[in-house]
Design an enzyme around this catalytic site. Structure first.
Site, PDB file in Angstrom:
ATOM      1  N   GLU A   1     -49.610  10.286 -24.033  1.00 22.80           N
ATOM      2  CA  GLU A   1     -48.759  11.389 -24.453  1.00 22.80           C
ATOM      3  C   GLU A   1     -49.354  12.084 -25.677  1.00 22.80           C
ATOM      4  O   GLU A   1     -50.038  11.473 -26.507  1.00 22.80           O
ATOM      5  CB  GLU A   1     -47.355  10.882 -24.787  1.00 22.80           C
ATOM      6  CG  GLU A   1     -47.298   9.935 -25.979  1.00 22.80           C
ATOM      7  CD  GLU A   1     -45.881   9.563 -26.360  1.00 22.80           C
ATOM      8  OE1 GLU A   1     -45.026  10.459 -26.434  1.00 22.80           O
ATOM      9  OE2 GLU A   1     -45.632   8.357 -26.576  1.00 22.80           O
TER      10      GLU A   1
ATOM     11  N   ASP B   1     -55.860  -5.451 -33.398  1.00 19.14           N
ATOM     12  CA  ASP B   1     -56.822  -4.668 -34.185  1.00 19.14           C
ATOM     13  C   ASP B   1     -56.067  -3.791 -35.179  1.00 19.14           C
ATOM     14  O   ASP B   1     -56.275  -2.586 -35.269  1.00 19.14           O
ATOM     15  CB  ASP B   1     -57.682  -3.810 -33.248  1.00 19.14           C
ATOM     16  CG  ASP B   1     -58.901  -3.218 -33.945  1.00 19.14           C
ATOM     17  OD1 ASP B   1     -59.249  -3.688 -35.046  1.00 19.14           O
ATOM     18  OD2 ASP B   1     -59.499  -2.277 -33.384  1.00 19.14           O
TER      19      ASP B   1
END
Length: 286
Positions: free
Chosen positions: A40, A190
């Site tokens: 998106e 991460d």
């Protein structure tokens, strides 16, 4: 690579604890097999100190989600066979039907009791082996650290790394095997400040290398690069109290990212990797 990122985004979104970009589909780019992940369109801004406090709470909720699923299973045995996908349905909330249907079909209300993930993910361009493992110390050494060390010794020929790693791996195994109640938590994998932002005043995290592991792992790269305020940590630890020995383990989890960056960006990370390994070796074994 993008298949793992897509699955990680879906898994995190499925917990409804912290916002991630909504993935749409993976598209081919050329005849050589290059692909891109379509998500998106979001107008992100930098995260504020107040929003970091919110993110700390949300991250704690994410880390507790799987344990809560396991506890719910224990409390509601009658629902043991009720399937429950830990990701968004491909037709839910406008997600395109082309999203690959690769979610772990073994995931139910029981939660996840092993370490790993149902598909390989990546941190940088290195694919991560997420085969399920019962033991966190074994998983972390064999499926996270050892492949990075093997890659470095094959290409870099660092004598100091070759000499230091065997003793360091044994010390890491000893330290991690002593963690009390190490339950698999769904991790971002991460989480540095470059993978965090805000949308309409709400924190958002992206670019995950998700898997089920020890919750403290998510702070390894956060420590390495900094950028998170005391509000973030205070908010997190108000929900999941800081455990004894966490500062020692943080060096162990930071080591993964130094070794990974050594692989990705070269010998500028050699010194910091060896320094961390020697620091770990200095930890007394009780």
């Amino acid at each position: 690579m993008f298949e793992g990122e897509l699955e990680g985004l879906l898994a995190i979104a499925g917990t409804k604890t912290v916002r991630v970009p909504r993935p749409i589909c993976i598209v081919p780019l050329n005849e050589y097999g290059s692909t891109a992940l379509v998500m998106e369109n979001i107008h992100m801004k930098s995260i504020t100190s107040h929003q970091q406090s919110i993110l700390g709470e949300q991250l704690a909720r994410l880390h507790l989600y799987n344990s809560n699923e396991i506890e719910r299973h224990r409390n509601y045995q009658s629902r043991i066979n009720t399937p429950r996908r830990e990701c968004l349905d491909s037709t839910e909330d406008g997600i395109d039907s082309n999203v690959p249907d690769k979610c772990d079909k073994t995931t139910t209300m029981m939660g996840v009791t092993k370490f790993g993930f149902h598909t390989p993910t990546s941190c940088g361009y290195h694919s991560l082996n997420n085969d399920w493992n019962n033991d966190w110390d074994v998983f972390y050494i064999r499926q996270r650290l050892q492949p990075l060390v093997d890659s470095l010794t094959a290409s870099d020929s660092s004598r100091e790394l070759i000499n230091t790693w065997p003793a360091c791996s044994l010390k890491i195994s000893t330290i991690l095997s002593k963690i009390k109640e190490c339950k698999p938590a769904l991790l971002h994998g991460d989480l540095w400040n470059g993978n965090v932002g805000s949308v309409n005043g709400e924190p958002i995290i992206f670019d995950p290398g998700a898997f089920y592991g020890h919750s403290e792992f998510d702070f390894g790269i956060a420590k390495m690069f900094g950028g998170f305020s005391s509000n973030f940590y205070d908010s997190y630890y108000s929900i999941i109290p800081k455990a004894p020995g966490s500062d020692i383990r943080l060096n162990i989890y930071e080591l993964f990212h130094h070794l990974n960056h050594w692989n990705l960006f070269g010998s500028s990370y050699r010194s910091s990797s060896i320094k961390l390994m020697k620091k770990i070796l200095e930890v007394p074994t009780n």
